[in-house]
Design a protein around this motif. Structure first.
Motif, PDB file in Angstrom:
ATOM      1  N   TYR A  29       0.822  -1.202   0.000  1.00 60.54           N
ATOM      2  CA  TYR A  29       0.000   0.000   0.000  1.00 60.54           C
ATOM      3  C   TYR A  29       0.862   1.261   0.000  1.00 60.54           C
ATOM      4  CZ  TYR A  29      -3.439   3.499   1.087  1.00 60.54           C
ATOM      5  OH  TYR A  29      -4.229   4.628   1.037  1.00 60.54           O
ATOM      6  N   GLU A  30       1.978   1.246   0.716  1.00 64.77           N
ATOM      7  CA  GLU A  30       2.884   2.404   0.724  1.00 64.77           C
ATOM      8  C   GLU A  30       3.398   2.702  -0.680  1.00 64.77           C
ATOM      9  OE1 GLU A  30       5.460   2.774   4.735  1.00 64.77           O
ATOM     10  OE2 GLU A  30       5.741   0.895   3.636  1.00 64.77           O
ATOM     11  N   ILE A  31       3.761   1.648  -1.387  1.00 68.20           N
ATOM     12  CA  ILE A  31       4.277   1.816  -2.750  1.00 68.20           C
ATOM     13  C   ILE A  31       3.191   2.394  -3.656  1.00 68.20           C
ATOM     14  CG2 ILE A  31       5.130   0.580  -4.782  1.00 68.20           C
ATOM     15  CD1 ILE A  31       6.437  -1.413  -2.722  1.00 68.20           C
ATOM     16  N   THR A  32       1.990   1.833  -3.566  1.00 71.95           N
ATOM     17  CA  THR A  32       0.878   2.322  -4.373  1.00 71.95           C
ATOM     18  C   THR A  32       0.575   3.784  -4.047  1.00 71.95           C
ATOM     19  OG1 THR A  32      -0.059   0.096  -4.451  1.00 71.95           O
ATOM     20  CG2 THR A  32      -1.528   1.905  -5.026  1.00 71.95           C
ATOM     21  N   ALA A  33       0.539   4.126  -2.769  1.00 69.68           N
ATOM     22  CA  ALA A  33       0.247   5.504  -2.359  1.00 69.68           C
ATOM     23  C   ALA A  33       1.304   6.463  -2.887  1.00 69.68           C
ATOM     24  CB  ALA A  33       0.158   5.592  -0.833  1.00 69.68           C
ATOM     25  N   TRP A  34       2.581   6.079  -2.821  1.00 71.23           N
ATOM     26  CA  TRP A  34       3.651   6.941  -3.316  1.00 71.23           C
ATOM     27  C   TRP A  34       3.503   7.162  -4.816  1.00 71.23           C
ATOM     28  CZ3 TRP A  34       7.651   6.930  -6.810  1.00 71.23           C
ATOM     29  CH2 TRP A  34       8.605   7.936  -6.658  1.00 71.23           C
ATOM     30  N   LEU A  35       3.218   6.089  -5.551  1.00 70.83           N
ATOM     31  CA  LEU A  35       3.033   6.206  -7.000  1.00 70.83           C
ATOM     32  C   LEU A  35       1.867   7.126  -7.323  1.00 70.83           C
ATOM     33  CD1 LEU A  35       3.666   2.495  -7.982  1.00 70.83           C
ATOM     34  CD2 LEU A  35       5.041   4.459  -8.716  1.00 70.83           C
ATOM     35  N   ARG A  36       0.788   7.021  -6.580  1.00 70.26           N
ATOM     36  CA  ARG A  36      -0.366   7.897  -6.807  1.00 70.26           C
ATOM     37  C   ARG A  36      -0.011   9.352  -6.507  1.00 70.26           C
ATOM     38  NH1 ARG A  36      -4.977   3.835  -4.477  1.00 70.26           N
ATOM     39  NH2 ARG A  36      -5.177   2.608  -6.395  1.00 70.26           N
ATOM     40  N   GLU A  37       0.768   9.577  -5.450  1.00 67.50           N
ATOM     41  CA  GLU A  37       1.222  10.937  -5.141  1.00 67.50           C
ATOM     42  C   GLU A  37       2.062  11.519  -6.280  1.00 67.50           C
ATOM     43  OE1 GLU A  37       3.368  10.781  -1.458  1.00 67.50           O
ATOM     44  OE2 GLU A  37       1.601  10.138  -0.333  1.00 67.50           O
ATOM     45  N   GLN A  38       2.750  10.655  -7.007  1.00 71.97           N
ATOM     46  CA  GLN A  38       3.594  11.087  -8.112  1.00 71.97           C
ATOM     47  C   GLN A  38       2.800  11.283  -9.407  1.00 71.97           C
ATOM     48  OE1 GLN A  38       6.759  11.979  -7.368  1.00 71.97           O
ATOM     49  NE2 GLN A  38       6.022  11.425  -5.331  1.00 71.97           N
ATOM     50  N   GLY A  39       1.490  11.079  -9.349  1.00 77.37           N
ATOM     51  CA  GLY A  39       0.652  11.335 -10.503  1.00 77.37           C
ATOM     52  C   GLY A  39       0.098  10.111 -11.196  1.00 77.37           C
ATOM     53  N   PHE A  40       0.444   8.932 -10.740  1.00 76.98           N
ATOM     54  CA  PHE A  40      -0.074   7.699 -11.338  1.00 76.98           C
ATOM     55  C   PHE A  40      -1.399   7.343 -10.667  1.00 76.98           C
ATOM     56  CE2 PHE A  40       4.581   7.480 -11.715  1.00 76.98           C
ATOM     57  CZ  PHE A  40       4.691   7.416 -13.097  1.00 76.98           C
ATOM     58  N   THR A  41      -2.370   8.217 -10.836  1.00 78.37           N
ATOM     59  CA  THR A  41      -3.623   8.122 -10.086  1.00 78.37           C
ATOM     60  C   THR A  41      -4.507   6.945 -10.492  1.00 78.37           C
ATOM     61  OG1 THR A  41      -4.592   9.719 -11.621  1.00 78.37           O
ATOM     62  CG2 THR A  41      -3.686  10.579  -9.558  1.00 78.37           C
ATOM     63  N   ASP A  42      -4.370   6.470 -11.711  1.00 79.56           N
ATOM     64  CA  ASP A  42      -5.216   5.370 -12.171  1.00 79.56           C
ATOM     65  C   ASP A  42      -4.631   3.997 -11.878  1.00 79.56           C
ATOM     66  OD1 ASP A  42      -6.943   7.252 -13.146  1.00 79.56           O
ATOM     67  OD2 ASP A  42      -6.236   7.119 -15.211  1.00 79.56           O
ATOM     68  N   LEU A  43      -3.509   3.963 -11.224  1.00 76.96           N
ATOM     69  CA  LEU A  43      -2.838   2.694 -10.952  1.00 76.96           C
ATOM     70  C   LEU A  43      -3.631   1.889  -9.927  1.00 76.96           C
ATOM     71  CD1 LEU A  43      -0.213   1.099 -11.536  1.00 76.96           C
ATOM     72  CD2 LEU A  43       0.745   2.191  -9.511  1.00 76.96           C
ATOM     73  N   ALA A  44      -3.985   0.674 -10.293  1.00 76.72           N
ATOM     74  CA  ALA A  44      -4.749  -0.194  -9.392  1.00 76.72           C
ATOM     75  C   ALA A  44      -3.818  -0.853  -8.381  1.00 76.72           C
ATOM     76  CB  ALA A  44      -5.480  -1.257 -10.197  1.00 76.72           C
ATOM     77  N   GLU A  45      -4.288  -0.956  -7.142  1.00 74.76           N
ATOM     78  CA  GLU A  45      -3.488  -1.611  -6.107  1.00 74.76           C
ATOM     79  C   GLU A  45      -3.119  -3.025  -6.517  1.00 74.76           C
ATOM     80  OE1 GLU A  45      -4.408  -1.586  -1.795  1.00 74.76           O
ATOM     81  OE2 GLU A  45      -5.641   0.143  -2.314  1.00 74.76           O
ATOM     82  N   GLY A  46      -4.062  -3.719  -7.142  1.00 73.84           N
ATOM     83  CA  GLY A  46      -3.823  -5.099  -7.550  1.00 73.84           C
ATOM     84  C   GLY A  46      -2.644  -5.233  -8.493  1.00 73.84           C
ATOM     85  N   THR A  47      -2.408  -4.217  -9.301  1.00 73.66           N
ATOM     86  CA  THR A  47      -1.274  -4.239 -10.229  1.00 73.66           C
ATOM     87  C   THR A  47       0.032  -4.274  -9.458  1.00 73.66           C
ATOM     88  OG1 THR A  47      -2.549  -3.006 -11.857  1.00 73.66           O
ATOM     89  CG2 THR A  47      -0.158  -2.972 -12.114  1.00 73.66           C
ATOM     90  N   VAL A  48       0.127  -3.450  -8.433  1.00 76.76           N
ATOM     91  CA  VAL A  48       1.351  -3.390  -7.626  1.00 76.76           C
ATOM     92  C   VAL A  48       1.525  -4.691  -6.842  1.00 76.76           C
ATOM     93  CG1 VAL A  48       2.522  -2.205  -5.722  1.00 76.76           C
ATOM     94  CG2 VAL A  48       1.335  -0.880  -7.495  1.00 76.76           C
ATOM     95  N   TYR A  49       0.452  -5.196  -6.254  1.00 75.01           N
ATOM     96  CA  TYR A  49       0.564  -6.428  -5.475  1.00 75.01           C
ATOM     97  C   TYR A  49       0.983  -7.611  -6.348  1.00 75.01           C
ATOM     98  CZ  TYR A  49      -1.260  -4.130  -1.349  1.00 75.01           C
ATOM     99  OH  TYR A  49      -1.407  -3.292  -0.280  1.00 75.01           O
ATOM    100  N   ALA A  50       0.432  -7.703  -7.547  1.00 77.69           N
ATOM    101  CA  ALA A  50       0.816  -8.793  -8.462  1.00 77.69           C
ATOM    102  C   ALA A  50       2.291  -8.674  -8.830  1.00 77.69           C
ATOM    103  CB  ALA A  50      -0.057  -8.758  -9.712  1.00 77.69           C
ATOM    104  N   LEU A  51       2.742  -7.454  -9.060  1.00 77.08           N
ATOM    105  CA  LEU A  51       4.154  -7.229  -9.385  1.00 77.08           C
ATOM    106  C   LEU A  51       5.048  -7.619  -8.204  1.00 77.08           C
ATOM    107  CD1 LEU A  51       5.662  -4.340 -11.308  1.00 77.08           C
ATOM    108  CD2 LEU A  51       6.628  -4.923  -9.112  1.00 77.08           C
ATOM    109  N   LEU A  52       4.630  -7.276  -6.986  1.00 78.47           N
ATOM    110  CA  LEU A  52       5.421  -7.630  -5.800  1.00 78.47           C
ATOM    111  C   LEU A  52       5.545  -9.145  -5.659  1.00 78.47           C
ATOM    112  CD1 LEU A  52       4.094  -4.958  -3.295  1.00 78.47           C
ATOM    113  CD2 LEU A  52       6.413  -5.096  -4.240  1.00 78.47           C
ATOM    114  N   VAL A  53       4.490  -9.867  -5.944  1.00 80.36           N
ATOM    115  CA  VAL A  53       4.542 -11.339  -5.898  1.00 80.36           C
ATOM    116  C   VAL A  53       5.573 -11.842  -6.906  1.00 80.36           C
ATOM    117  CG1 VAL A  53       3.246 -13.448  -6.418  1.00 80.36           C
ATOM    118  CG2 VAL A  53       2.208 -11.654  -5.004  1.00 80.36           C
TER     119      VAL A  53
END
Length: 109
Positions: A29-53
């Protein structure tokens, strides 16, 4: 983000996440939140979690489970030596591509 941005991000998100983890350990969630703060507002949390796996399975990160006040333990990811090597290769590739793209852009003006 438009469709073109989404497609380009898919090809680079792994390197972006590894770069974030090179600065500090973090959970999904921290990674997703940081990316959204940087302007990647449409990024789905599931995308980041799948990548982390995927990067965990490939041995690029170390994972520690940390107790959470809200629910199950969090998986905190940190970049390991193999991940740092992979990130260095990512930056070399990025530099190669961006230099050529910059050159194309300049020549096209």
């Amino acid at each position: 983000m438009g469709k073109q941005m989404t497609e380009m991000l898919k090809g680079t998100l792994e390197g972006v996440v590894l770069a974030i983890l090179s600065m500090r350990s973090a959970y999904g969630y921290e990674i997703t939140a940081w990316l959204r703060e940087q302007g990647f507002t449409d990024l789905a949390e599931g995308t980041v979690y799948a990548l982390l796996v995927r990067i965990e399975q490939r041995g690029l990160v170390d994972v520690v489970k940390v107790p959470s006040e809200k629910g199950p333990p969090r998986k905190v990811y940190s970049l390991n030596a193999q991940g740092r090597d992979y990130l260095q290769e990512f930056w070399r590739t990025w530099s190669f591509l961006s230099e050529r793209l910059d050159r194309l852009q300049q020549e096209g003006r």
